[in-house]
Design a protein around this motif. Sequence first.
Motif, PDB file in Angstrom:
ATOM      1  N   GLN A 191       0.832  -1.199   0.000  1.00 56.95           N
ATOM      2  CA  GLN A 191       0.000   0.000   0.000  1.00 56.95           C
ATOM      3  C   GLN A 191       0.871   1.255   0.000  1.00 56.95           C
ATOM      4  OE1 GLN A 191      -3.498  -0.035  -0.132  1.00 56.95           O
ATOM      5  NE2 GLN A 191      -3.063  -2.178  -0.610  1.00 56.95           N
ATOM      6  N   ASN A 192       1.940   1.200  -0.793  1.00 53.48           N
ATOM      7  CA  ASN A 192       2.856   2.339  -0.958  1.00 53.48           C
ATOM      8  C   ASN A 192       3.683   2.640   0.290  1.00 53.48           C
ATOM      9  OD1 ASN A 192       2.132   3.328  -3.771  1.00 53.48           O
ATOM     10  ND2 ASN A 192       0.123   3.383  -2.787  1.00 53.48           N
ATOM     11  N   GLY A 193       3.910   1.602   1.086  1.00 50.05           N
ATOM     12  CA  GLY A 193       4.847   1.746   2.198  1.00 50.05           C
ATOM     13  C   GLY A 193       6.271   1.643   1.682  1.00 50.05           C
ATOM     14  N   ILE A 194       7.232   1.574   2.623  1.00 45.95           N
ATOM     15  CA  ILE A 194       8.640   1.521   2.217  1.00 45.95           C
ATOM     16  C   ILE A 194       9.338   0.361   2.907  1.00 45.95           C
ATOM     17  CG2 ILE A 194       9.509   3.058   4.063  1.00 45.95           C
ATOM     18  CD1 ILE A 194      11.319   4.349   1.900  1.00 45.95           C
ATOM     19  N   ARG A 195      10.208  -0.310   2.204  1.00 41.73           N
ATOM     20  CA  ARG A 195      10.969  -1.417   2.774  1.00 41.73           C
ATOM     21  C   ARG A 195      11.952  -0.883   3.803  1.00 41.73           C
ATOM     22  NH1 ARG A 195       9.461  -1.823  -2.184  1.00 41.73           N
ATOM     23  NH2 ARG A 195       8.667  -3.792  -3.046  1.00 41.73           N
ATOM     24  N   GLY A 196      11.966  -1.516   4.967  1.00 45.21           N
ATOM     25  CA  GLY A 196      12.847  -1.073   6.040  1.00 45.21           C
ATOM     26  C   GLY A 196      12.145  -0.286   7.121  1.00 45.21           C
ATOM     27  N   ARG A 197      10.877   0.067   6.909  1.00 44.61           N
ATOM     28  CA  ARG A 197      10.156   0.860   7.915  1.00 44.61           C
ATOM     29  C   ARG A 197       9.866   0.045   9.172  1.00 44.61           C
ATOM     30  NH1 ARG A 197       8.443   2.795  11.606  1.00 44.61           N
ATOM     31  NH2 ARG A 197       7.016   4.554  11.936  1.00 44.61           N
TER      32      ARG A 197
ATOM     33  N   SER B 199      10.040   7.237   8.198  1.00 43.38           N
ATOM     34  CA  SER B 199       8.725   7.751   7.797  1.00 43.38           C
ATOM     35  C   SER B 199       8.898   8.917   6.822  1.00 43.38           C
ATOM     36  CB  SER B 199       7.935   8.217   9.023  1.00 43.38           C
ATOM     37  OG  SER B 199       7.312   7.118   9.660  1.00 43.38           O
ATOM     38  N   TYR B 200       9.887   9.743   7.068  1.00 38.67           N
ATOM     39  CA  TYR B 200      10.197  10.848   6.156  1.00 38.67           C
ATOM     40  C   TYR B 200      10.557  10.309   4.769  1.00 38.67           C
ATOM     41  CZ  TYR B 200      13.101  14.661   4.200  1.00 38.67           C
ATOM     42  OH  TYR B 200      13.669  15.616   3.395  1.00 38.67           O
ATOM     43  N   PHE B 201      11.366   9.234   4.747  1.00 42.95           N
ATOM     44  CA  PHE B 201      11.724   8.632   3.465  1.00 42.95           C
ATOM     45  C   PHE B 201      10.480   8.081   2.762  1.00 42.95           C
ATOM     46  CE2 PHE B 201      16.025   7.386   5.575  1.00 42.95           C
ATOM     47  CZ  PHE B 201      16.441   8.704   5.530  1.00 42.95           C
ATOM     48  N   GLU B 202       9.582   7.472   3.528  1.00 41.57           N
ATOM     49  CA  GLU B 202       8.345   6.930   2.936  1.00 41.57           C
ATOM     50  C   GLU B 202       7.485   8.050   2.367  1.00 41.57           C
ATOM     51  OE1 GLU B 202       4.261   4.601   4.304  1.00 41.57           O
ATOM     52  OE2 GLU B 202       6.101   4.271   5.466  1.00 41.57           O
ATOM     53  N   TRP B 203       7.379   9.149   3.098  1.00 41.15           N
ATOM     54  CA  TRP B 203       6.611  10.312   2.634  1.00 41.15           C
ATOM     55  C   TRP B 203       7.196  10.849   1.326  1.00 41.15           C
ATOM     56  CZ3 TRP B 203       8.010  15.757   2.960  1.00 41.15           C
ATOM     57  CH2 TRP B 203       6.941  16.640   2.784  1.00 41.15           C
ATOM     58  N   LEU B 204       8.532  10.935   1.259  1.00 38.95           N
ATOM     59  CA  LEU B 204       9.188  11.384   0.027  1.00 38.95           C
ATOM     60  C   LEU B 204       8.893  10.422  -1.125  1.00 38.95           C
ATOM     61  CD1 LEU B 204      12.723  12.471   1.335  1.00 38.95           C
ATOM     62  CD2 LEU B 204      10.857  13.966   0.588  1.00 38.95           C
ATOM     63  N   LYS B 205       8.918   9.134  -0.823  1.00 38.34           N
ATOM     64  CA  LYS B 205       8.602   8.132  -1.845  1.00 38.34           C
ATOM     65  C   LYS B 205       7.174   8.311  -2.354  1.00 38.34           C
ATOM     66  CE  LYS B 205       7.963   3.154  -2.488  1.00 38.34           C
ATOM     67  NZ  LYS B 205       8.012   1.807  -1.863  1.00 38.34           N
ATOM     68  N   ASN B 206       6.236   8.571  -1.458  1.00 36.86           N
ATOM     69  CA  ASN B 206       4.841   8.744  -1.846  1.00 36.86           C
ATOM     70  C   ASN B 206       4.639   9.989  -2.704  1.00 36.86           C
ATOM     71  OD1 ASN B 206       3.553   7.508   1.348  1.00 36.86           O
ATOM     72  ND2 ASN B 206       4.212   6.406  -0.461  1.00 36.86           N
ATOM     73  N   LEU B 207       5.382  11.055  -2.396  1.00 33.26           N
ATOM     74  CA  LEU B 207       5.266  12.270  -3.201  1.00 33.26           C
ATOM     75  C   LEU B 207       6.010  12.138  -4.530  1.00 33.26           C
ATOM     76  CD1 LEU B 207       5.708  15.130  -0.556  1.00 33.26           C
ATOM     77  CD2 LEU B 207       3.626  13.939  -1.253  1.00 33.26           C
ATOM     78  N   GLY B 208       7.090  11.342  -4.541  1.00 41.74           N
ATOM     79  CA  GLY B 208       7.866  11.171  -5.759  1.00 41.74           C
ATOM     80  C   GLY B 208       7.326  10.083  -6.673  1.00 41.74           C
ATOM     81  N   HIS B 209       6.491   9.189  -6.106  1.00 39.41           N
ATOM     82  CA  HIS B 209       5.838   8.126  -6.882  1.00 39.41           C
ATOM     83  C   HIS B 209       6.828   7.194  -7.575  1.00 39.41           C
ATOM     84  CE1 HIS B 209       2.013  10.191  -6.235  1.00 39.41           C
ATOM     85  NE2 HIS B 209       2.659  11.312  -6.530  1.00 39.41           N
ATOM     86  N   VAL B 210       7.947   6.907  -6.910  1.00 40.04           N
ATOM     87  CA  VAL B 210       8.907   5.953  -7.465  1.00 40.04           C
ATOM     88  C   VAL B 210       9.636   5.265  -6.318  1.00 40.04           C
ATOM     89  CG1 VAL B 210      10.773   7.662  -7.686  1.00 40.04           C
ATOM     90  CG2 VAL B 210      10.774   5.609  -9.138  1.00 40.04           C
ATOM     91  N   GLN B 211       9.853   3.975  -6.468  1.00 36.22           N
ATOM     92  CA  GLN B 211      10.575   3.194  -5.468  1.00 36.22           C
ATOM     93  C   GLN B 211      12.056   3.557  -5.486  1.00 36.22           C
ATOM     94  OE1 GLN B 211       9.868  -1.093  -5.637  1.00 36.22           O
ATOM     95  NE2 GLN B 211      12.045  -1.423  -5.277  1.00 36.22           N
TER      96      GLN B 211
ATOM     97  N   SER C  94      21.044   3.152   4.634  1.00 34.11           N
ATOM     98  CA  SER C  94      22.110   4.140   4.453  1.00 34.11           C
ATOM     99  C   SER C  94      21.669   5.525   4.907  1.00 34.11           C
ATOM    100  CB  SER C  94      22.524   4.181   2.977  1.00 34.11           C
ATOM    101  OG  SER C  94      23.436   5.227   2.734  1.00 34.11           O
ATOM    102  N   GLY C  95      20.449   5.907   4.519  1.00 36.84           N
ATOM    103  CA  GLY C  95      19.936   7.218   4.910  1.00 36.84           C
ATOM    104  C   GLY C  95      19.781   7.348   6.412  1.00 36.84           C
ATOM    105  N   LEU C  96      19.312   6.277   7.044  1.00 37.82           N
ATOM    106  CA  LEU C  96      19.138   6.299   8.499  1.00 37.82           C
ATOM    107  C   LEU C  96      20.493   6.337   9.200  1.00 37.82           C
ATOM    108  CD1 LEU C  96      17.486   6.134  11.067  1.00 37.82           C
ATOM    109  CD2 LEU C  96      17.303   3.654  10.732  1.00 37.82           C
TER     110      LEU C  96
END
Length: 462
Positions: free
Chosen positions: A176-182, A355-367, A415-417
Amino acid sequence: MYFDKAANSTLHEPGLLQFIKEVDSVYEFIIPHERIDKNGKKVVQTIRAYRAQHSHHRLPTKGGIRYDTMVNRNEVMALASLMTFKCACVDVPFGGAKGGICIDPAAHTVEEIERVTRRFAAELIQRGVIGPAIDVPAPDYGTGPREMSWIAHTYQTFHPNDINAFGVVTGKPVSQNGIRGRAEATGLGVFYSVREACADAELMKSVGLKTGIEGKRVVVQGLGNVGYHAAKFFEENGAIIVGIGERDGAVYDPNGLDVTDVKTYVQAKKTILGYPRCKKVLENAQQILEADCDILVPAALEGQITLKNASKIQAKIIAEGANGPTTPGASEILEKQGVIIIPDLFCNAGGVTVSYFEWLKNLGHVQFGRLTKKAEEKGKREMVRHLQLLTGRELKESEYQTLTHGSSERDFVYSGLEGTVHEAWENIIKISREKNVNLRTAAYVSAIDKITLSYNELGIWP
């Protein structure tokens, strides 16, 4: 108290500091809930729900939603405030928020929880309280990806033409548009923060420990999402998990526990009591906090280390995996004992960071990694091929796969974390030594400095 202590170590105007401390807005309402009682009759309950937004110096605001019978107005206000300072401390561009519903999820069916969740979401949406650019909730105690998925779907129903609708919440399932690693993010953040502290020779010398994670004895209170993943990362990096605590008891073994085995037992038996592969089973769950160890990770609820048990703590390092697990009075006692406390607003910020990374992913619409993974692998294969020709050495298949691996979404998240934690730690330890204050005060000073800078640059404060 923590804020005021840190504020006294800054030169900011008192009026601005008071303005920063206050909660901006609180939304409180009643959810009517129809259910069948134990006598088979339909009854309507009234359930109290809250959403607090502490600071709008950065938008959207961000914070979890918890389901618990102890949820109240003051609690969500306090936790919303902590979220503001947490985000600022680790340079995540959100204001702080928090929400909750005064309900026991265990006493309700899945269908009932879904109805309450969707009604809660609808109330917030109709009031214009949440949205991808307004306020973005996340999971907290008693909630998870399932509840976030319900909220996202409810928001999408109200806003069918909003292409960014799934950015309304984070912590969603990957499908559902979540992010791996959350899922493991908060526990991984706890591990990274402790690793940073343990790499500081001066800090380790002050508590009589060698640098590094390997060989250190760790006690984890709470085997939920945060505690389990933190324990696993410690275990995988050479630490010895000597104690694990749950609501109904705890287990201890100075030779080490198998984290996965304990977790499997708890899931099967619905209790930690009776676990056979340990030296000691404690029926009083609080006793595990006082166990002999190097690192204690309270990863359950707030207010676990108090004036009553602070002097009995044997750990040399406390890593606050939960929000507010150590009371101010207990912190003072532990500080006098020389215990290093890695504060919650830094230590458990892994969740909001990812969560910030997931939000960016949702706004950018790309994995993350989708556009670069294969190109990265191709470049690495070429480099390895040339190195093999130059050296005349043929790599093993496992070595080849490791060296030519292209970064996946989870790799980017880790890496980002890791980078976020390292930069925040460098700032905190610098402030701590320059101002001669403890790590918690230094973390708050760091957060306050960044928030005041935002207000001044925005021209919000005269």
